[in-house]
Design a protein around this motif. Sequence first.
Motif, mmCIF file in Angstrom:
data_model
loop_
_atom_site.group_PDB
_atom_site.id
_atom_site.type_symbol
_atom_site.label_atom_id
_atom_site.label_comp_id
_atom_site.label_asym_id
_atom_site.label_seq_id
_atom_site.Cartn_x
_atom_site.Cartn_y
_atom_site.Cartn_z
ATOM 1 N N GLU A 1 0.811 -1.220 0.000
ATOM 2 C CA GLU A 1 0.000 0.000 0.000
ATOM 3 C C GLU A 1 0.845 1.271 0.000
ATOM 4 N N GLY A 2 2.170 1.104 0.011
ATOM 5 C CA GLY A 2 3.057 2.251 -0.136
ATOM 6 C C GLY A 2 3.426 2.973 1.143
ATOM 7 N N PHE A 3 3.186 2.338 2.309
ATOM 8 C CA PHE A 3 3.478 3.002 3.577
ATOM 9 C C PHE A 3 4.774 2.511 4.227
ATOM 10 N N LEU A 4 5.185 1.296 3.909
ATOM 11 C CA LEU A 4 6.374 0.710 4.523
ATOM 12 C C LEU A 4 7.398 0.344 3.456
ATOM 13 N N ARG A 5 8.650 0.338 3.876
ATOM 14 C CA ARG A 5 9.730 -0.148 3.021
ATOM 15 C C ARG A 5 10.397 -1.314 3.745
ATOM 16 N N LEU A 6 10.378 -2.490 3.119
ATOM 17 C CA LEU A 6 10.918 -3.691 3.749
ATOM 18 C C LEU A 6 12.233 -4.101 3.106
ATOM 19 N N THR A 7 13.139 -4.581 3.931
ATOM 20 C CA THR A 7 14.360 -5.217 3.439
ATOM 21 C C THR A 7 14.569 -6.503 4.222
ATOM 22 N N ILE A 8 15.119 -7.495 3.560
ATOM 23 C CA ILE A 8 15.464 -8.761 4.206
ATOM 24 C C ILE A 8 16.921 -9.037 3.881
ATOM 25 N N GLU A 9 17.735 -9.155 4.902
ATOM 26 C CA GLU A 9 19.163 -9.324 4.668
ATOM 27 C C GLU A 9 19.796 -10.116 5.800
ATOM 28 N N PRO A 10 20.871 -10.839 5.500
ATOM 29 C CA PRO A 10 21.594 -11.547 6.559
ATOM 30 C C PRO A 10 22.522 -10.585 7.273
#
Length: 247
Positions: free
Chosen positions: A230-239
């Motif tokens: 919906e454009g409200f959060l920015r997610l990242t997944i990283e080790p």
Amino acid sequence: MSANKNIILIAGKLGLHEWQVENTIRLMDDSATIPFISRYRKEMTGSLDEVKLLHIKDEYQRLKDLDSRREAVIKSIEEQEKMTPELMSKIESVLTMTELEDIYLPFRPKRRTRATIAREKGLEPLAAIIMEQKERDPRQKAEEFLNVDVKSVDEAIAGASDIIAEWISEDEKARRQLRRRFEKEAVIISKVVKGKESEGIKFSDYYEWSEPLRKCPSHRLLAMRRGEDEGFLRLTIEPDGGNALDI
């Protein structure tokens, strides 16, 4: 891989007798449905229920797809005249599509990349020198590779870095180890998109959030993904960055 080997693999993975798997596959190949087999062919399957029959079907299809892709990979590498006995043995022994694609990646026909351009500029030897990590001053060494197409040390180092990045990204062992790091150590990080604080208030719990991905419950992950969609959060997944560099 032969049909018999696939039957052995399926039986071993699912904890079944080989004859149960073989008979089930034969019935399915004859267009019998899972409900029909479960109800009317109990004597042929050892009274396997629909769940176990479905597992056999899924695993059988997975291995068929893997064998089909394996044949295509072998053909492609042979056409490039790059097949070796060791490589053939490795390809024939893989049990997942991911492993197969990791092996094939260095041989896959490539589009024109930054690494390709760097090679055309004669920077692959510099990349090899830097990769060995024996040169005390890579920048000084890079001066030897300046030419009409490479006008500065920074450009030479950048091109060599592009080549090294491609080598690492195509390295089967590095990809496997990094994938395991993601499975064990990956952290999901959620931040609010700047300027969306008020509008996305229902996702405020995740404006500054991080936790190990393997411990993140499904409902929380879905909520964060919805906030991202919906454009409200920015997610990242990283080790963990330091551990990843140890690879």
